[in-house]
Design a protein around this motif. Structure first.
Motif, PDB file in Angstrom:
ATOM      1  N   GLN A   1      -9.389  77.155 -10.984  1.00  5.16           N
ATOM      2  CA  GLN A   1      -9.175  77.559  -9.599  1.00  5.16           C
ATOM      3  C   GLN A   1      -7.944  76.892  -9.022  1.00  5.16           C
ATOM      4  O   GLN A   1      -7.443  75.910  -9.579  1.00  5.16           O
ATOM      5  N   ILE A   2      -7.500  77.428  -7.895  1.00  6.82           N
ATOM      6  CA  ILE A   2      -6.414  76.807  -7.132  1.00  6.82           C
ATOM      7  C   ILE A   2      -7.034  76.134  -5.908  1.00  6.82           C
ATOM      8  O   ILE A   2      -7.824  76.756  -5.184  1.00  6.82           O
ATOM      9  N   TYR A   3      -6.695  74.881  -5.717  1.00  2.51           N
ATOM     10  CA  TYR A   3      -7.135  74.135  -4.532  1.00  2.51           C
ATOM     11  C   TYR A   3      -5.893  73.709  -3.754  1.00  2.51           C
ATOM     12  O   TYR A   3      -4.873  73.383  -4.367  1.00  2.51           O
ATOM     13  N   GLN A   4      -6.020  73.704  -2.449  1.00  2.82           N
ATOM     14  CA  GLN A   4      -4.869  73.288  -1.647  1.00  2.82           C
ATOM     15  C   GLN A   4      -5.273  72.339  -0.528  1.00  2.82           C
ATOM     16  O   GLN A   4      -6.340  72.504   0.081  1.00  2.82           O
TER      17      GLN A   4
ATOM     18  N   MET B   1     -10.514  69.329  10.026  1.00  2.00           N
ATOM     19  CA  MET B   1      -9.607  69.549  11.152  1.00  2.00           C
ATOM     20  C   MET B   1      -8.130  69.433  10.874  1.00  2.00           C
ATOM     21  O   MET B   1      -7.332  70.183  11.414  1.00  2.00           O
ATOM     22  N   GLU B   2      -7.746  68.423  10.112  1.00  2.00           N
ATOM     23  CA  GLU B   2      -6.339  68.032  10.141  1.00  2.00           C
ATOM     24  C   GLU B   2      -5.440  68.985   9.369  1.00  2.00           C
ATOM     25  O   GLU B   2      -5.693  69.314   8.221  1.00  2.00           O
ATOM     26  N   LYS B   3      -4.376  69.402  10.036  1.00  2.00           N
ATOM     27  CA  LYS B   3      -3.350  70.211   9.395  1.00  2.00           C
ATOM     28  C   LYS B   3      -2.122  70.234  10.294  1.00  2.00           C
ATOM     29  O   LYS B   3      -2.208  70.619  11.457  1.00  2.00           O
ATOM     30  N   THR B   4      -1.010  69.816   9.749  1.00  2.00           N
ATOM     31  CA  THR B   4       0.252  69.921  10.473  1.00  2.00           C
ATOM     32  C   THR B   4       0.839  71.272  10.125  1.00  2.00           C
ATOM     33  O   THR B   4       1.047  71.584   8.948  1.00  2.00           O
TER      34      THR B   4
ATOM     35  N   GLU C   1      -9.403  75.508   0.186  1.00  2.00           N
ATOM     36  CA  GLU C   1      -8.186  75.169   0.915  1.00  2.00           C
ATOM     37  C   GLU C   1      -8.573  74.430   2.185  1.00  2.00           C
ATOM     38  O   GLU C   1      -9.266  74.969   3.047  1.00  2.00           O
ATOM     39  N   LEU C   2      -8.130  73.189   2.265  1.00  2.00           N
ATOM     40  CA  LEU C   2      -8.438  72.399   3.463  1.00  2.00           C
ATOM     41  C   LEU C   2      -7.487  72.798   4.597  1.00  2.00           C
ATOM     42  O   LEU C   2      -6.391  73.250   4.343  1.00  2.00           O
ATOM     43  N   PRO C   3      -7.907  72.588   5.872  1.00  2.00           N
ATOM     44  CA  PRO C   3      -9.226  72.142   6.285  1.00  2.00           C
ATOM     45  C   PRO C   3     -10.241  73.288   6.315  1.00  2.00           C
ATOM     46  O   PRO C   3      -9.865  74.445   6.361  1.00  2.00           O
ATOM     47  N   LEU C   4     -11.514  72.914   6.287  1.00  2.00           N
ATOM     48  CA  LEU C   4     -12.590  73.908   6.287  1.00  2.00           C
ATOM     49  C   LEU C   4     -12.856  74.349   7.728  1.00  2.00           C
ATOM     50  O   LEU C   4     -13.820  73.948   8.352  1.00  2.00           O
TER      51      LEU C   4
END
Ligand code: MOS
Length: 751
Positions: A182-185, A661-664, A738-741
């Motif tokens: 799988q691909i995870y990000q 939560m976190e994502k720039t 793929e974060l964030p959830l």
């Protein structure tokens, strides 16, 4: 307080700086009162790629209180070797110091205004008109994967090759009867410590003094000395308190250099304090990782092949590999492992270390894939991990110096009540009204790092002691634990020991990063205190007037400020008595402490942990609540049970932010950051955090360092996002890779 050694080292004491902090008595770098101080405000680019064509600074220069306006067109030129090209190590970043008009990322420094007040400097900066030659920026990692290149090496001090491969891993993976590919990000994230970065720089002739919010006063000193061609001794860096760093205050960034450059020009002390927005892109961020992860196993669950290929963004002018493959190389027993690390250049600030760099994003892929493999095998995920438990490090092929991970799984599972999962492992099988309930777990690991460090210890004739080490306390409890190590080793109660840190005139210590301060500087403090005590014992047994005269030093014990004979405690005297009688005002020893190279070759040194959580996902909205958390950790000895516990809790909270939560966000069109503020860059608040149950597993480790500590600053975040994603799958049947959830990712419909 009893002062016998084992009771002070490890005791859950309150922070020695706690009262001062909660009563507002602490002065952070930007709050230091320096006479004659003026204020620098950085002008930031509003484009992400191209160059500054012109800057109209007339209005700014004529604005009240303005002392100077610097742009790429009038900034004094630095010697070539000390300008942007200084980046010799990953921690020594290439910086935008107004040496050329190039613009490589949004919010890049392109000017500085210095004025007599912050308000006047800020206003004047707003009057500057900038014209650009704009280029189309590179914005999207995934769109540019085909341009990825190898950084050659990954890691900080412990450099590793970017790639590793043994025993045809791809073939092993593809011939495995059970596999997950799988691909995870994980996205770009920013540290956001409560205290923004700040520097006050002042010159006295060719001597520079800097108050800096930093994780490394000696790193700052070294870079400033290099920039100006000064001897280290001519630069003094002071940092008594830090309001959090999480890696962002490890490297030296442009504002620190710019403050010193401005102060030199205006011949007055200059303060530059970054705004929250200015920290984004300018003080490092966690990189966006794109991780292709494959794991194959036989029908019994024995892993036969792992392939983990990671690509992350770096800037257009510097390189930072987010070492997300390092845990994959050592966590599970498998002799066919391939890992690769690649970089893609984007018009964003250079990424950097952020709490558990490498392990935090890397184990998101690894520990989600393990959960997916367990599903594929219809096997309990804890069982799968035990089945593949590594007794030796698969990469280094040496035993672990100690490994309490088995006990971590067992004790956390028991406390959590993992049997509830085992009784109902199917997705969407547990609910509480509208809330879908899920349980998840993941493994945590972080290397035990240690660097050369030094400290000095002094016993005074009045029976008190003074212990000194440069170091810095980024809020983790260094003030407190070093005082505990001192008191415990010296055989003195806490109130007789003064420990001081945070000034580069004190003994040299390494950066507070990589969870290494307790191991490195703790060992140096212990060595210095032990050595000065031995000196005192030698004095006593040599002194004909001492009750300990002619005793074997080995038979002399120290407690409560008194030396006595082990077999006959009535025979003894106080430290004060020994020194006073001899007319010696103070005994002092300075010690160096360095890692044992032989032990490092013979053993793989790591902290371990097991994270278990319960999540509740609202069936209609996709809202995720973390309901319970239990983590068990093998971090070796704890220097303070309370601050160690707090470090783990902070790490778990950080992990909840990373998971949910976190994502720039950089705009796809122009690479401008969309959310460089705490209103739109979300971090957990109290209401997002459940009770966190921290269990420490006691392990003896004679190999890592004299104190037996493994480090606690970073391991708490490791595995948290995976445990949550795994629990969310159990709750909903939706696998988010793929974060964030965020809730939108759960509204695609359940499997
Ligand atoms: Mo830590 S991210 O190594 O300061």
């Amino acid at each position: 307080m009893d002062s016998r050694n084992p009771d002070i080292i490890g005791a859950p004491l309150d922070r020695t700086d706690g009262r001062l902090k909660v009563t507002g008595g602490v002065r952070y770098a930007s709050e230091i009162n320096v006479p004659n101080l003026v204020y620098g405000v950085i002008v930031n680019s509003t484009i992400s790629a191209g160059s500054v064509a012109g800057m109209d600074t007339k209005a700014a220069e004529g604005s009240p209180g303005v002392l100077v306006v610097f742009t790429p067109f009038n900034m004094p030129k630095l010697p070539k070797q000390s300008s942007m090209g200084a980046g010799a190590t990953p921690a020594a970043k290439k910086l935008a110091l107004l040496q050329e008009p190039d613009v490589n990322y949004f919010l890049q420094p392109i000017g500085v205004v210095v004025a007599d007040t912050l308000e006047r400097a800020t206003h004047a900066a707003s009057l500057i008109k900038v014209t650009y030659d704009e280029k189309k920026p590179l914005t999207d990692l995934v769109a540019h994967l085909h341009e990825a290149f190898s950084p050659g090496q990954i890691g900080g001090s412990d450099k590793k090759p970017a790639d590793s491969s043994e025993n045809a891993p791809t073939a092993a993976l593809h011939s495995a009867p059970r596999r997950v590919e799988q691909i995870y990000q994980t996205p770009i994230e920013n540290h956001n410590p409560l205290e923004p970065h700040a520097t006050i720089a002042s010159w006295d002739g060719d001597r520079l003094t800097v108050f800096d919010a930093t994780q490394g006063i000696f790193t700052t000193r070294q870079r400033l000395a290099g920039l100006f061609g000064l001897h280290d001794e001519n630069v003094r860096v002071i940092c008594h308190y830090v309001g959090g760093g999480f890696g962002s205050k490890g490297p030296v960034w442009a504002h620190t250099m710019l403050a010193a450059m401005c102060a030199k020009e205006v011949k007055r002390p200059v303060k530059i304090a970054l705004t929250r927005a200015q920290m984004f892109n300018n003080t490092g961020s966690r990189a966006h990782t794109h991780q292709s992860f494959g794991v194959g196993a036989d029908d019994s669950g024995k892993i036969t092949g792992i392939v983990h290929d990671v690509t992350n963004n770096t800037s257009t002018f510097d390189e930072f590999p987010e070492q997300a493959t390092v845990a994959t190389r050592m966590l599970y027993a498998c002799d066919s492992i391939q890992t690769t690390q690649r970089l893609v250049r984007l018009n964003l600030g250079t990424p950097s270390y952020m709490r558990a760099p490498g392990e935090a994003p890397g184990t998101f892929a690894l520990e989600c894939a393990m959960d997916e493999l367990a599903r594929e095998l219809k096997m309990d995920p804890v069982e799968l991990r035990l089945k593949n438990y590594a007794e030796t490090d698969p990469e280094k092929k040496v035993p672990f110096s100690s490994k309490g991970l088995r006990e971590c799984y067992q004790r956390a599972a028991e406390k959590f009540g993992w049997d509830k999962y085992k009784a109902s492992p199917d997705p969407r099988s547990i609910r509480d009204g509208k809330w879908l309930v899920g349980y998840g777990m993941a493994t945590a690991t972080y290397p035990t790092n240690r660097s050369q460090s030094s400290a000095s210890a002094c016993i005074n004739a009045d029976g008190t002691a003074l212990v000194l080490a440069g170091t810095q306390d980024l809020g983790t409890g260094t003030w407190t634990v070093m005082a505990q190590v001192s008191a415990g080793t010296l055989g003195l109660p806490m109130n007789k020991v003064r420990f001081e840190l945070g000034d580069s005139v004190l003994p040299k210590t390494p950066v507070s990063g990589g969870s290494q301060t307790a191991a490195s500087t703790g060992s140096a403090v212990q060595a210095a205190c032990g050595a000065v005590l031995q000196k005192l014992i030698a004095m006593a047994v040599a002194d004909a007037s001492s009750p300990l005269h002619n005793a074997d030093p080995k038979d002399v014990t120290a407690a409560n400020g008194r030396l006595s004979l082990a077999g006959d405690p009535s025979k003894g005297e106080s430290y004060a008595a020994i020194l006073t009688r001899a007319g010696v005002p103070r005994l002092e020893v300075k010690s160096e402490s360095a890692p044992d190279k032989e032990e490092k070759k013979k053993f793989s040194m790591h902290a371990f942990g097991a994270q278990f959580c319960e999540v509740r996902v609202h069936e209609d909205s996709g809202e995720i609540r973390i309901a319970r958390w239990v983590g068990a950790f093998d971090i070796g000895k704890r220097l303070n049970e309370k601050t160690a516990n707090s470090q783990i809790k902070g790490g778990v909270v950080f992990g909840i932010g990373m998971a949910l939560m976190e994502k720039t966000v950089a705009d796809d069109r122009d690479a401008r950051l969309v959310n460089p503020n705490l209103a739109e860059y979300h971090i957990p608040v109290n209401a997002d955090v459940p009770e966190i149950d921290v269990i420490f597993v006691d392990t003896e480790d004679a190999h890592i360092n004299p104190l037996g500590v493994k480090g606690v600053g970073e391991i708490g975040i490791v595995g948290v996002p995976a445990a949550i994603a795994n629990a969310v799958y159990h709750a909903t049947g939706v696998r988010v890779r793929e974060l964030p959830l965020t809730p939108d990712k759960l509204l695609v419909g359940a499997a």
